[in-house]
Motif scaffolding. Structure first.
Motif, PDB file in Angstrom:
ATOM      1  N   GLN A  87      59.251  22.202  -1.914  1.00  0.00           N
ATOM      2  CA  GLN A  87      60.282  23.158  -2.314  1.00  0.00           C
ATOM      3  C   GLN A  87      60.132  24.454  -1.515  1.00  0.00           C
ATOM      4  OE1 GLN A  87      62.804  22.271  -4.420  1.00  0.00           O
ATOM      5  NE2 GLN A  87      61.811  20.260  -4.384  1.00  0.00           N
ATOM      6  N   PRO A  88      61.174  25.260  -1.446  1.00  0.00           N
ATOM      7  CA  PRO A  88      61.064  26.520  -0.684  1.00  0.00           C
ATOM      8  C   PRO A  88      59.896  27.388  -1.122  1.00  0.00           C
ATOM      9  CG  PRO A  88      63.366  26.055  -1.172  1.00  0.00           C
ATOM     10  CD  PRO A  88      62.563  25.012  -1.894  1.00  0.00           C
ATOM     11  N   GLU A  89      59.529  27.348  -2.382  1.00  0.00           N
ATOM     12  CA  GLU A  89      58.400  28.155  -2.848  1.00  0.00           C
ATOM     13  C   GLU A  89      57.056  27.651  -2.338  1.00  0.00           C
ATOM     14  OE1 GLU A  89      60.746  26.777  -4.756  1.00  0.00           O
ATOM     15  OE2 GLU A  89      59.902  25.782  -6.531  1.00  0.00           O
ATOM     16  N   ASP A  90      57.052  26.488  -1.699  1.00  0.00           N
ATOM     17  CA  ASP A  90      55.828  25.979  -1.075  1.00  0.00           C
ATOM     18  C   ASP A  90      55.643  26.535   0.334  1.00  0.00           C
ATOM     19  OD1 ASP A  90      56.654  22.884  -2.611  1.00  0.00           O
ATOM     20  OD2 ASP A  90      55.027  24.222  -3.221  1.00  0.00           O
ATOM     21  N   THR A  91      56.610  27.271   0.819  1.00  0.00           N
ATOM     22  CA  THR A  91      56.505  27.874   2.147  1.00  0.00           C
ATOM     23  C   THR A  91      55.320  28.826   2.191  1.00  0.00           C
ATOM     24  OG1 THR A  91      58.864  27.685   2.607  1.00  0.00           O
ATOM     25  CG2 THR A  91      57.651  29.377   3.811  1.00  0.00           C
ATOM     26  N   ALA A  92      54.414  28.584   3.136  1.00  0.00           N
ATOM     27  CA  ALA A  92      53.190  29.369   3.244  1.00  0.00           C
ATOM     28  C   ALA A  92      52.397  28.892   4.453  1.00  0.00           C
ATOM     29  CB  ALA A  92      52.343  29.222   1.977  1.00  0.00           C
ATOM     30  N   VAL A  93      51.380  29.659   4.773  1.00  0.00           N
ATOM     31  CA  VAL A  93      50.359  29.177   5.701  1.00  0.00           C
ATOM     32  C   VAL A  93      49.294  28.473   4.864  1.00  0.00           C
ATOM     33  CG1 VAL A  93      48.639  29.787   7.424  1.00  0.00           C
ATOM     34  CG2 VAL A  93      50.812  31.046   7.328  1.00  0.00           C
ATOM     35  N   TYR A  94      48.979  27.274   5.247  1.00  0.00           N
ATOM     36  CA  TYR A  94      48.005  26.463   4.509  1.00  0.00           C
ATOM     37  C   TYR A  94      46.681  26.456   5.275  1.00  0.00           C
ATOM     38  CZ  TYR A  94      51.524  24.840   1.250  1.00  0.00           C
ATOM     39  OH  TYR A  94      52.480  24.782   0.261  1.00  0.00           O
ATOM     40  N   TYR A  95      45.619  26.774   4.547  1.00  0.00           N
ATOM     41  CA  TYR A  95      44.294  26.887   5.132  1.00  0.00           C
ATOM     42  C   TYR A  95      43.358  25.829   4.564  1.00  0.00           C
ATOM     43  CZ  TYR A  95      45.826  31.573   6.515  1.00  0.00           C
ATOM     44  OH  TYR A  95      46.512  32.634   7.036  1.00  0.00           O
ATOM     45  N   CYS A  96      42.563  25.279   5.444  1.00  0.00           N
ATOM     46  CA  CYS A  96      41.489  24.384   5.048  1.00  0.00           C
ATOM     47  C   CYS A  96      40.180  25.173   5.114  1.00  0.00           C
ATOM     48  CB  CYS A  96      41.447  23.198   5.997  1.00  0.00           C
ATOM     49  SG  CYS A  96      40.139  22.013   5.692  1.00  0.00           S
ATOM     50  N   ALA A  97      39.303  24.912   4.173  1.00  0.00           N
ATOM     51  CA  ALA A  97      38.045  25.660   4.126  1.00  0.00           C
ATOM     52  C   ALA A  97      36.912  24.771   3.649  1.00  0.00           C
ATOM     53  CB  ALA A  97      38.184  26.869   3.202  1.00  0.00           C
ATOM     54  N   ARG A  98      35.727  25.101   4.112  1.00  0.00           N
ATOM     55  CA  ARG A  98      34.535  24.351   3.727  1.00  0.00           C
ATOM     56  C   ARG A  98      33.893  25.006   2.500  1.00  0.00           C
ATOM     57  NH1 ARG A  98      29.186  24.045   7.405  1.00  0.00           N
ATOM     58  NH2 ARG A  98      28.936  26.139   6.517  1.00  0.00           N
ATOM     59  N   HIS A  99      33.679  24.195   1.477  1.00  0.00           N
ATOM     60  CA  HIS A  99      33.072  24.709   0.253  1.00  0.00           C
ATOM     61  C   HIS A  99      31.579  24.930   0.458  1.00  0.00           C
ATOM     62  CE1 HIS A  99      31.295  24.236  -3.844  1.00  0.00           C
ATOM     63  NE2 HIS A  99      32.248  25.116  -4.104  1.00  0.00           N
ATOM     64  N   PHE A 100      31.111  26.066   0.018  1.00  0.00           N
ATOM     65  CA  PHE A 100      29.686  26.397   0.145  1.00  0.00           C
ATOM     66  C   PHE A 100      28.979  26.297  -1.198  1.00  0.00           C
ATOM     67  CE2 PHE A 100      25.908  28.208   1.641  1.00  0.00           C
ATOM     68  CZ  PHE A 100      25.523  29.253   0.815  1.00  0.00           C
ATOM     69  N   ASP A 101      29.499  27.030  -2.181  1.00  0.00           N
ATOM     70  CA  ASP A 101      28.834  27.054  -3.479  1.00  0.00           C
ATOM     71  C   ASP A 101      29.772  27.682  -4.496  1.00  0.00           C
ATOM     72  OD1 ASP A 101      25.920  28.661  -4.965  1.00  0.00           O
ATOM     73  OD2 ASP A 101      26.813  26.706  -5.358  1.00  0.00           O
ATOM     74  N   GLY A 102      29.682  27.257  -5.717  1.00  0.00           N
ATOM     75  CA  GLY A 102      30.426  27.906  -6.779  1.00  0.00           C
ATOM     76  C   GLY A 102      31.746  27.236  -7.102  1.00  0.00           C
ATOM     77  N   ASN A 103      32.539  27.957  -7.880  1.00  0.00           N
ATOM     78  CA  ASN A 103      33.813  27.434  -8.368  1.00  0.00           C
ATOM     79  C   ASN A 103      34.792  27.159  -7.231  1.00  0.00           C
ATOM     80  OD1 ASN A 103      36.488  27.306  -9.585  1.00  0.00           O
ATOM     81  ND2 ASN A 103      35.516  28.044 -11.456  1.00  0.00           N
ATOM     82  N   TYR A 104      35.339  25.983  -7.209  1.00  0.00           N
ATOM     83  CA  TYR A 104      36.247  25.597  -6.121  1.00  0.00           C
ATOM     84  C   TYR A 104      37.508  26.450  -6.079  1.00  0.00           C
ATOM     85  CZ  TYR A 104      33.697  21.347  -4.788  1.00  0.00           C
ATOM     86  OH  TYR A 104      32.763  20.456  -4.317  1.00  0.00           O
ATOM     87  N   TYR A 105      37.871  27.066  -7.193  1.00  0.00           N
ATOM     88  CA  TYR A 105      39.102  27.841  -7.256  1.00  0.00           C
ATOM     89  C   TYR A 105      39.032  29.153  -6.474  1.00  0.00           C
ATOM     90  CZ  TYR A 105      41.750  25.149 -10.728  1.00  0.00           C
ATOM     91  OH  TYR A 105      42.480  24.186 -11.368  1.00  0.00           O
ATOM     92  N   TYR A 106      37.828  29.629  -6.221  1.00  0.00           N
ATOM     93  CA  TYR A 106      37.686  30.972  -5.662  1.00  0.00           C
ATOM     94  C   TYR A 106      37.376  30.936  -4.178  1.00  0.00           C
ATOM     95  CZ  TYR A 106      37.328  32.030 -10.634  1.00  0.00           C
ATOM     96  OH  TYR A 106      37.566  32.124 -11.971  1.00  0.00           O
ATOM     97  N   ALA A 107      38.080  31.775  -3.415  1.00  0.00           N
ATOM     98  CA  ALA A 107      37.900  31.813  -1.975  1.00  0.00           C
ATOM     99  C   ALA A 107      36.480  32.177  -1.569  1.00  0.00           C
ATOM    100  CB  ALA A 107      38.894  32.793  -1.357  1.00  0.00           C
ATOM    101  N   VAL A 108      35.799  32.949  -2.378  1.00  0.00           N
ATOM    102  CA  VAL A 108      34.427  33.360  -2.038  1.00  0.00           C
ATOM    103  C   VAL A 108      33.455  32.192  -2.059  1.00  0.00           C
ATOM    104  CG1 VAL A 108      34.728  35.731  -2.806  1.00  0.00           C
ATOM    105  CG2 VAL A 108      33.924  33.990  -4.436  1.00  0.00           C
ATOM    106  N   SER A 109      33.884  31.074  -2.617  1.00  0.00           N
ATOM    107  CA  SER A 109      33.027  29.886  -2.676  1.00  0.00           C
ATOM    108  C   SER A 109      33.045  29.092  -1.369  1.00  0.00           C
ATOM    109  CB  SER A 109      33.469  28.977  -3.828  1.00  0.00           C
ATOM    110  OG  SER A 109      33.369  29.645  -5.069  1.00  0.00           O
ATOM    111  N   TYR A 110      33.833  29.541  -0.402  1.00  0.00           N
ATOM    112  CA  TYR A 110      33.998  28.844   0.871  1.00  0.00           C
ATOM    113  C   TYR A 110      33.451  29.706   1.996  1.00  0.00           C
ATOM    114  CZ  TYR A 110      37.093  25.960  -1.940  1.00  0.00           C
ATOM    115  OH  TYR A 110      37.596  25.138  -2.928  1.00  0.00           O
ATOM    116  N   ASP A 111      32.787  29.069   2.945  1.00  0.00           N
ATOM    117  CA  ASP A 111      32.131  29.868   3.974  1.00  0.00           C
ATOM    118  C   ASP A 111      32.680  29.649   5.371  1.00  0.00           C
ATOM    119  OD1 ASP A 111      29.085  27.892   4.581  1.00  0.00           O
ATOM    120  OD2 ASP A 111      31.184  27.300   4.403  1.00  0.00           O
ATOM    121  N   SER A 112      33.677  28.813   5.525  1.00  0.00           N
ATOM    122  CA  SER A 112      34.261  28.583   6.839  1.00  0.00           C
ATOM    123  C   SER A 112      35.727  28.221   6.658  1.00  0.00           C
ATOM    124  CB  SER A 112      33.513  27.455   7.563  1.00  0.00           C
ATOM    125  OG  SER A 112      34.031  27.275   8.866  1.00  0.00           O
TER     126      SER A 112
END
Length: 123
Positions: A87-112
């Motif tokens: 849907q149009p509301e899905d328009t965005a830049v989509y990022y892939c990230a490597r999980h490091f530690d912690g809650n998967y929902y939070y960006a700080v849990s990813y280190d790359s």
């Protein structure tokens, strides 16, 4: 430093599907959990989904609404995000990230993080 590389974005019409791909350059995927985030213009980056290294998916149901599926293929060193019913509301830049530690929902849990791939959905 492992930096994921995303691909598969593009311009589609409402109701169409896309499959995004992510590859962590130079390292073995199987030892990591991986996540997808997205950021629309003028909005904060938000969690879309993730998959643990033991192949358990985690979804932001508010975003996914049963339309997206995450999967991993360790043999091909890839993580995929299948997006249906865009849907149009899905328009965005989509990022892939490597999980490091912690809650998967939070960006700080990813280190790359990858550079992102643009998804644009027209109405």
């Amino acid at each position: 430093q492992v930096q994921p590389v995303e691909s598969g974005g593009g311009l589609v019409e409402a109701g169409d599907s896309l499959r995004l791909s992510c590859a962590p350059s130079g390292r073995t995927l199987s030892i990591y959990g991986m996540g997808w985030f997205r950021q629309a213009p003028g909005k904060e980056r938000e969690f879309v989904c993730a998959i643990s290294r033991d192949n358990s998916p985690i979804y932001n149901l508010h975003v996914v609404k049963g339309r997206f599926t995450i999967a991993r293929d360790d043999a091909k060193n890839r993580v995929y995000l299948q997006m249906n019913g865009l849907q149009p509301e899905d328009t965005a830049v989509y990022y892939c990230a490597r999980h490091f530690d912690g809650n998967y929902y939070y960006a700080v849990s990813y280190d790359s993080w990858g550079q992102g791939t643009q998804v644009t959905v027209s109405s």
